[in-house]
Write a protein that holds these residues in place. Structure first.
Motif, PDB file in Angstrom:
ATOM      1  N   GLY A   1       4.905  -1.988  -1.684  1.00 53.21           N
ATOM      2  CA  GLY A   1       4.420  -2.224  -0.333  1.00 53.21           C
ATOM      3  C   GLY A   1       3.961  -3.658  -0.132  1.00 53.21           C
ATOM      4  O   GLY A   1       4.168  -4.254   0.931  1.00 53.21           O
TER       5      GLY A   1
ATOM      6  N   TYR B   1       2.104   0.700  -4.462  1.00 52.35           N
ATOM      7  CA  TYR B   1       1.364  -0.310  -3.713  1.00 52.35           C
ATOM      8  C   TYR B   1       1.972  -1.693  -3.923  1.00 52.35           C
ATOM      9  O   TYR B   1       1.989  -2.522  -3.011  1.00 52.35           O
TER      10      TYR B   1
ATOM     11  N   ALA C   1       0.997   5.357  -2.018  1.00 46.36           N
ATOM     12  CA  ALA C   1       0.073   4.955  -3.072  1.00 46.36           C
ATOM     13  C   ALA C   1      -1.312   5.535  -2.839  1.00 46.36           C
ATOM     14  O   ALA C   1      -1.951   6.047  -3.762  1.00 46.36           O
ATOM     15  N   MET C   2      -1.774   5.484  -1.600  1.00 45.21           N
ATOM     16  CA  MET C   2      -3.104   6.009  -1.289  1.00 45.21           C
ATOM     17  C   MET C   2      -3.149   7.532  -1.358  1.00 45.21           C
ATOM     18  O   MET C   2      -4.184   8.118  -1.681  1.00 45.21           O
TER      19      MET C   2
ATOM     20  N   ALA D   1       0.654   5.012  -8.450  1.00 50.45           N
ATOM     21  CA  ALA D   1       0.073   4.473  -7.224  1.00 50.45           C
ATOM     22  C   ALA D   1       0.144   2.951  -7.225  1.00 50.45           C
ATOM     23  O   ALA D   1       0.423   2.323  -6.196  1.00 50.45           O
TER      24      ALA D   1
ATOM     25  N   LEU E   1      -4.783   1.731 -10.036  1.00 51.63           N
ATOM     26  CA  LEU E   1      -4.319   1.086  -8.802  1.00 51.63           C
ATOM     27  C   LEU E   1      -4.324  -0.425  -8.938  1.00 51.63           C
ATOM     28  O   LEU E   1      -3.466  -1.117  -8.374  1.00 51.63           O
TER      29      LEU E   1
ATOM     30  N   SER F   1      -1.455  -2.992  -9.716  1.00 48.79           N
ATOM     31  CA  SER F   1      -0.495  -3.373  -8.685  1.00 48.79           C
ATOM     32  C   SER F   1      -0.018  -4.826  -8.792  1.00 48.79           C
ATOM     33  O   SER F   1       1.193  -5.082  -8.729  1.00 48.79           O
TER      34      SER F   1
ATOM     35  N   GLN G   1       2.809   2.038   0.875  1.00 49.18           N
ATOM     36  CA  GLN G   1       1.375   1.896   0.657  1.00 49.18           C
ATOM     37  C   GLN G   1       0.624   3.189   0.968  1.00 49.18           C
ATOM     38  O   GLN G   1      -0.363   3.508   0.309  1.00 49.18           O
TER      39      GLN G   1
ATOM     40  N   PHE H   1      -0.325   1.801   8.508  1.00 55.36           N
ATOM     41  CA  PHE H   1      -0.740   2.392   7.242  1.00 55.36           C
ATOM     42  C   PHE H   1      -1.461   3.723   7.457  1.00 55.36           C
ATOM     43  O   PHE H   1      -1.088   4.753   6.882  1.00 55.36           O
TER      44      PHE H   1
ATOM     45  N   ARG I   1      -5.956  -4.392  -1.696  1.00 55.46           N
ATOM     46  CA  ARG I   1      -6.193  -3.434  -0.620  1.00 55.46           C
ATOM     47  C   ARG I   1      -5.767  -3.918   0.756  1.00 55.46           C
ATOM     48  O   ARG I   1      -5.658  -3.141   1.680  1.00 55.46           O
TER      49      ARG I   1
ATOM     50  N   TYR J   1      -3.630   8.066  -4.936  1.00 57.68           N
ATOM     51  CA  TYR J   1      -4.964   7.573  -5.300  1.00 57.68           C
ATOM     52  C   TYR J   1      -6.038   8.599  -4.970  1.00 57.68           C
ATOM     53  O   TYR J   1      -6.844   8.973  -5.826  1.00 57.68           O
TER      54      TYR J   1
END
Length: 310
Positions: free
Chosen positions: A164, A161, A82-83, A157, A102, A105, A79, A184, A304, A86
């Motif tokens: 994750g 995610y 992914a961020m 991403a 995103l 996901s 995760q 995270f 999120r 992002y």
């Protein structure tokens, strides 16, 4: 019945409030990318966020002791990756495109669950996957004559995610929201630190150097915007977690797609970024596909804050 209706309404308000906070604060990244570094940003913001969580835990608002360190670290790796992509993309692509990527996901979660976990997926959800990916193509609008692979990075991403999110349920059952949130942000700080040490640190001015720079000036303005981003992220995720605590996960997950609206609105207000009519149609298709998957799944996959359903 009335109490349940009130709880559902409050859950929706919390979820929308969380998305409003994230949609606004994510639009502040250009203030950082102009002079700062992606790696520095995640390093400093991650330390700030973990420090805030440690203070909250010290006052008795949660615990920061994981039951399985390896599980939390593994889930955080995907995760946080992914961020990392992002926020890196926010320096090069319109935020609406990045958020839409995103938000694919849940589509990838469904594919992973079917292909690698042997879960049954009916025609409605497979149809939603097809519609969602068609919507993503409409948002990205790749030009075969001038193919820019950077435009597809938000989809990567989404893949990370999704992995994750699956790992959250497969590995992290029983872990607290605070532990996984700290994991995270802590992993993002580690990734930022590694990036600062490993990359050569090419000095490119402007937002184009956001990814290649390893360090930027930490003056008062930079501290302010990083702090705003850190606090805004925690507030947004916290509101979303509260929404999942009050409401049915499948219904609350639908309201996460309001992030597409808030992010695009603030991008227009702050930066003059606009989304084409075709792009709005694509976003609606992604949101609709996600809603179908959330409502027809026993274990919907919020975007999120997947830890909120635990």
């Amino acid at each position: 019945m009335q109490d349940e209706a009130v709880k559902s309404g409050l859950a929706a308000l919390y979820a929308v409030g969380g998305m409003a906070a994230l949609g606004l604060t994510d639009n502040f990244v250009p203030y950082i990318s102009e002079r700062g570094s992606l790696w520095q940003f995640h390093f400093v913001r991650g330390i700030m966020a973990v420090a805030i969580l440690a203070v909250l835990a010290g006052f008795g608002f949660g615990i920061l002791r994981p039951q399985r360190v390896w599980a939390v670290a593994g889930r955080s790796l995907f995760q946080a990756g992914a961020m990392l992509i992002y926020f890196g993309c926010l320096a090069f692509l319109p935020i609406g495109v990045v958020v839409a990527g995103l938000f694919t996901s849940p589509l990838f979660v469904l594919m992973i669950s079917a292909l690698f976990q042997g879960k049954h997926v009916g025609r409605w959800r497979w149809g939603a996957v097809a519609v969602g990916f068609a919507g993503a193509v409409m948002v990205i609008r790749p030009n075969p004559n001038d193919l820019d692979l950077v435009a597809f990075l938000p989809l990567l991403a989404g893949v990370l995610y999704a992995i994750g999110a699956v790992a959250t349920r497969a590995w992290c059952e029983g872990e607290s929201t605070m532990v996984m949130t700290a994991g995270f942000f802590g992993m993002l700080a580690v990734m930022g630190g590694i990036g600062m040490l490993v990359l050569p640190g090419a000095e490119v001015t402007g937002t184009e150097g956001f990814v290649s720079r390893t360090w930027g000036p930490l003056d008062a303005a930079m501290w302010f915007w990083i702090a705003v981003q850190a606090v805004g992220s925690l507030v947004g995720i916290g509101l979303l977690v509260r929404g999942y605590q009050l409401g049915e996960a499948g219904h609350v997950a639908i309201f996460e797609y309001s992030l597409l609206i808030f992010a695009s609105f603030w991008a227009w207000v702050l930066w003059g970024q606009t989304v084409s009519a075709l792009g709005f149609v694509g976003m609606a298709m992604i949101a609709g596909a996600g809603a179908v998957i959330a409502l027809r799944s026993e274990e919907p996959s919020p975007l999120r804050a997947p830890e909120a359903t635990e």
